[in-house]
Design an enzyme around this catalytic site. Structure first.
Site, PDB file in Angstrom:
ATOM      1  N   LYS A 281       0.853  -1.202   0.000  1.00 54.05           N
ATOM      2  CA  LYS A 281       0.000   0.000   0.000  1.00 54.05           C
ATOM      3  C   LYS A 281       0.888   1.250   0.000  1.00 54.05           C
ATOM      4  O   LYS A 281       0.617   2.214  -0.714  1.00 54.05           O
ATOM      5  CB  LYS A 281      -0.933  -0.018   1.217  1.00 54.05           C
ATOM      6  CG  LYS A 281      -2.067  -1.024   1.050  1.00 54.05           C
ATOM      7  CD  LYS A 281      -2.855  -1.322   2.302  1.00 54.05           C
ATOM      8  CE  LYS A 281      -3.848  -2.449   2.010  1.00 54.05           C
ATOM      9  NZ  LYS A 281      -4.548  -2.974   3.171  1.00 54.05           N
TER      10      LYS A 281
ATOM     11  N   GLN B 251      -5.187  -2.045   9.248  1.00 52.14           N
ATOM     12  CA  GLN B 251      -5.044  -3.349   8.595  1.00 52.14           C
ATOM     13  C   GLN B 251      -5.659  -4.455   9.461  1.00 52.14           C
ATOM     14  O   GLN B 251      -5.400  -4.544  10.656  1.00 52.14           O
ATOM     15  CB  GLN B 251      -3.546  -3.621   8.343  1.00 52.14           C
ATOM     16  CG  GLN B 251      -3.251  -4.857   7.544  1.00 52.14           C
ATOM     17  CD  GLN B 251      -3.726  -4.783   6.091  1.00 52.14           C
ATOM     18  OE1 GLN B 251      -3.776  -3.722   5.482  1.00 52.14           O
ATOM     19  NE2 GLN B 251      -4.095  -5.920   5.534  1.00 52.14           N
TER      20      GLN B 251
ATOM     21  N   ASP C 245     -11.738   2.125   3.316  1.00 48.07           N
ATOM     22  CA  ASP C 245     -12.078   0.695   3.267  1.00 48.07           C
ATOM     23  C   ASP C 245     -13.592   0.497   3.093  1.00 48.07           C
ATOM     24  O   ASP C 245     -14.040  -0.602   2.762  1.00 48.07           O
ATOM     25  CB  ASP C 245     -11.724   0.028   4.612  1.00 48.07           C
ATOM     26  CG  ASP C 245     -10.385  -0.698   4.578  1.00 48.07           C
ATOM     27  OD1 ASP C 245     -10.006  -1.203   3.509  1.00 48.07           O
ATOM     28  OD2 ASP C 245      -9.742  -0.761   5.645  1.00 48.07           O
TER      29      ASP C 245
END
Ligand code: GUN
Length: 285
Positions: A53, A97, A120
């Site tokens: 990322k 995460q 997200d």
């Protein structure tokens, strides 16, 4: 024989477009979009995702802010960091995460990230917005799949689509997006008695099960589109999806390989959500 859907190529094209849009964004506003990624603990797979990322941010021209916290980090410390990032104008996207250590309540974390920075799309407000078809962010894997279908001009309106798997990250939002794309949608899961009986009727099968060779050739109809979300290791340790690729490839019209299908799209969609978030923050000023 099926056409192979090349996720690497589509991902590279989208990233190229994002690079150009980021140059324009910087020229217009004088700063770059920023993504904050938090990792708690040292799960090896998560570390690789987080590294990728960060690399994607560098490649496209975003600022990336990485927070690698020890596994003992308390829930309160993590919530405090999120509140700090919520208030930071240089941060447009915040991602924690998964998985987080067991003493941390993941739902609480997801609800604390500002919906406008929730790249997200895990916050209940964003989940609800997807449900009513009025959304800014889509979870990265389902978003990547619709991007692939669009890139290959695969017709969805009026088609039957079966999603195998009912997770909050993939199965449920995927089903909703396919509904918005005018498919007749069915969700199968671990308690579905005969998955094959359902998938054999489907024009589009999206497998998000987590079991190698789950979707066998006799479970799809001739000419079906097969989208494989699986990321499994087989007995020899080789990366493979949920579908028996060789058997399904013979019958399908289109199929995504593993690796090189859905996988390369997910981080690219995160990058797309991050730019969108930065643009929305300017529009709402
Ligand atoms: N872990 C595996 N996939 C994801 C994802 O899409 N988002 C986050 N935050 N964690 C993950």
């Amino acid at each position: 024989m099926a056409k192979i859907i090349d996720g690497k190529a589509v991902s590279a094209k989208v990233r190229g477009e994002l690079c150009e849009k980021t140059v324009s964004f910087k020229e217009k506003y004088g700063y770059a979009p920023g993504l904050a990624v938090i990792i708690v603990g040292d799960d090896p797979a998560s570390k690789i995702y987080v590294r990728n990322k960060k690399k994607a941010c560098e490649e496209i021209g975003y600022n990336s802010f990485e927070y690698a916290l020890p596994a003992e980090t308390s829930e309160e410390e993590l919530l405090n960091l999120i509140e700090k990032l919520n208030a930071d104008d240089a941060v447009h996207g915040i991602l924690v995460q998964s998985p987080v250590p067991r003493h941390i309540d993941e739902k609480k974390i997801q609800s604390t990230i500002l919906p406008s920075k929730d790249v997200d799309a895990f916050h209940p407000i964003n989940v609800g917005k997807i449900m009513i078809g009025d959304y800014d962010f889509v979870p990265c894997t389902p978003a990547g799949i619709t991007e692939l279908l669009d890139a290959y001009g695969i017709e969805t309106a009026g088609k039957s689509c079966v999603v195998i798997g009912r997770s909050n990250i993939v199965g449920k939002p995927m089903a909703m997006l396919m509904l918005h794309k005018n498919c007749t949608v069915t969700i199968c899961h671990s308690r579905t008695p005969d998955v094959g009986a359902v998938t054999r009727e489907a024009d589009i099968v999206i497998a998000a099960v987590g079991k190698s060779d789950f979707l066998t050739g006799d479970m799809i109809k001739e000419g079906a589109v097969v989208i494989d979300v699986g990321m499994n290791r087989n007995a020899e340790g080789k990366l493979c999806g949920d579908a028996d690729f060789e058997a399904c490839e013979k019958k399908a019209s289109y199929i995504t390989p593993v690796p090189g299908g859905v996988g390369p799209m997910t981080i690219t969609m995160l990058m797309k959500n991050t730019l969108r978030s930065a643009e929305l923050s300017e529009e709402n000023k």
